[in-house]
Design a protein around this motif. Structure first.
Motif, short mmCIF file in Angstrom:
data_model
loop_
_atom_site.label_atom_id
_atom_site.label_comp_id
_atom_site.label_asym_id
_atom_site.label_seq_id
_atom_site.Cartn_x
_atom_site.Cartn_y
_atom_site.Cartn_z
N HIS A 1 5.50 16.12 -5.70
CA HIS A 1 6.93 16.03 -5.97
C HIS A 1 7.58 14.95 -5.11
O HIS A 1 8.35 14.13 -5.60
N PHE A 2 7.26 14.95 -3.83
CA PHE A 2 7.88 13.97 -2.94
C PHE A 2 7.31 12.57 -3.15
O PHE A 2 8.02 11.58 -2.96
N LEU A 3 6.05 12.46 -3.55
CA LEU A 3 5.51 11.15 -3.91
C LEU A 3 6.21 10.61 -5.15
O LEU A 3 6.49 9.42 -5.24
N GLY A 4 6.48 11.52 -6.10
CA GLY A 4 7.17 11.11 -7.32
C GLY A 4 8.59 10.64 -7.05
O GLY A 4 9.12 9.79 -7.77
N LEU A 5 9.22 11.19 -6.04
CA LEU A 5 10.57 10.76 -5.68
C LEU A 5 10.58 9.42 -4.97
O LEU A 5 11.55 8.67 -5.06
N THR A 6 9.50 9.09 -4.25
CA THR A 6 9.50 7.88 -3.43
C THR A 6 8.74 6.72 -4.04
O THR A 6 9.05 5.57 -3.74
N LEU A 7 7.75 6.98 -4.87
CA LEU A 7 6.94 5.91 -5.44
C LEU A 7 7.17 5.80 -6.94
O LEU A 7 7.46 6.79 -7.60
N PRO A 8 6.98 4.60 -7.50
CA PRO A 8 7.10 4.46 -8.95
C PRO A 8 5.94 5.17 -9.67
O PRO A 8 4.86 5.35 -9.10
N ALA A 9 6.17 5.54 -10.92
CA ALA A 9 5.21 6.35 -11.67
C ALA A 9 3.91 5.61 -12.00
O ALA A 9 2.84 6.19 -11.99
N ARG A 10 3.98 4.33 -12.31
CA ARG A 10 2.77 3.59 -12.71
C ARG A 10 1.71 3.53 -11.61
O ARG A 10 0.54 3.78 -11.90
N PRO A 11 2.06 3.20 -10.37
CA PRO A 11 1.01 3.20 -9.33
C PRO A 11 0.39 4.59 -9.12
O PRO A 11 -0.81 4.70 -8.90
N ASP B 1 5.80 13.61 -11.74
CA ASP B 1 6.77 13.25 -12.78
C ASP B 1 7.12 14.41 -13.72
O ASP B 1 7.73 14.20 -14.76
N ARG B 2 6.76 15.62 -13.37
CA ARG B 2 7.12 16.78 -14.17
C ARG B 2 7.80 17.82 -13.29
O ARG B 2 7.84 17.70 -12.08
#
Length: 174
Positions: free
Chosen positions: A57-67, A130-131
């Motif tokens: 969840h926190f990675l999804g908030l800080t990093l873009p989805a493609r990487p 992303d969900r």
């Protein structure tokens, strides 16, 4: 939330089939009550997927989805190769617990250690990025518990069908 739950349930259930946590669960279930073993798996799944969903969840908030998707894809391929290589080189061992009162703790700790860095943990990190995090957490936990329940059922049936008198005698000597 329902879509995230169903997707994570399916992904984790399929990823768990034939996994080391299923072998651990099956081994414990042959010696101890199935509901204690399944309860330990549920506690471990709740904890490990809670950790991975938080990270995702926190990675999804800080990093873009493609990487994140690219890294997850490469990691899944790496885990598949690693699992295939380990499956051809090793034989599963038996884990025995001497004291029945510590069975729940033994199951929880064994499954937690087996699942750290496993493909299901990676899957929940990727899905939670992303969900809906709650749906992913619930779905992943239910998927893992269901997969390990299948392992308990299969192990019990196989044990009953192959429990010859000689096997029972050797088993009672332990």
């Amino acid at each position: 939330m329902l879509a995230a739950m169903l997707i994570s349930l399916g992904v984790v259930f399929l990823a768990e089939l034939g996994d080391k946590s299923q072998l651990i669960t099956m081994t414990y279930a042959l010696r101890h009550r199935w509901w204690v073993v399944l309860g330990g798996v549920a506690i471990a799944a709740f904890a490990i997927h809670g950790i991975s969903v938080t990270v995702g969840h926190f990675l999804g908030l800080t990093l873009p989805a493609r990487p994140i998707a690219a890294v997850a894809g490469v990691a899944f391929i790496g885990f598949a190769a690693w699992t295939w290589r380990e499956g051809t080189n090793s034989t599963p061992g038996e884990t025995a617990v001497r004291e029945p009162r510590f069975v729940l703790f033994a199951v929880v700790s064994s499954v937690l250690l087996a699942e750290l860095g496993d493909k299901t943990m990676l899957a929940t990190v990727a899905l939670a990025s992303d969900r809906n995090w709650l749906g992913v957490w619930l779905g992943a936990t239910i998927g893992m518990v269901l997969a390990d329940a299948v392992a308990i059922a299969v192990g019990t049936v196989l044990h009953r069908r192959t429990a010859l008198p000689g096997v029972r005698l050797v088993d009672s000597l332990r």
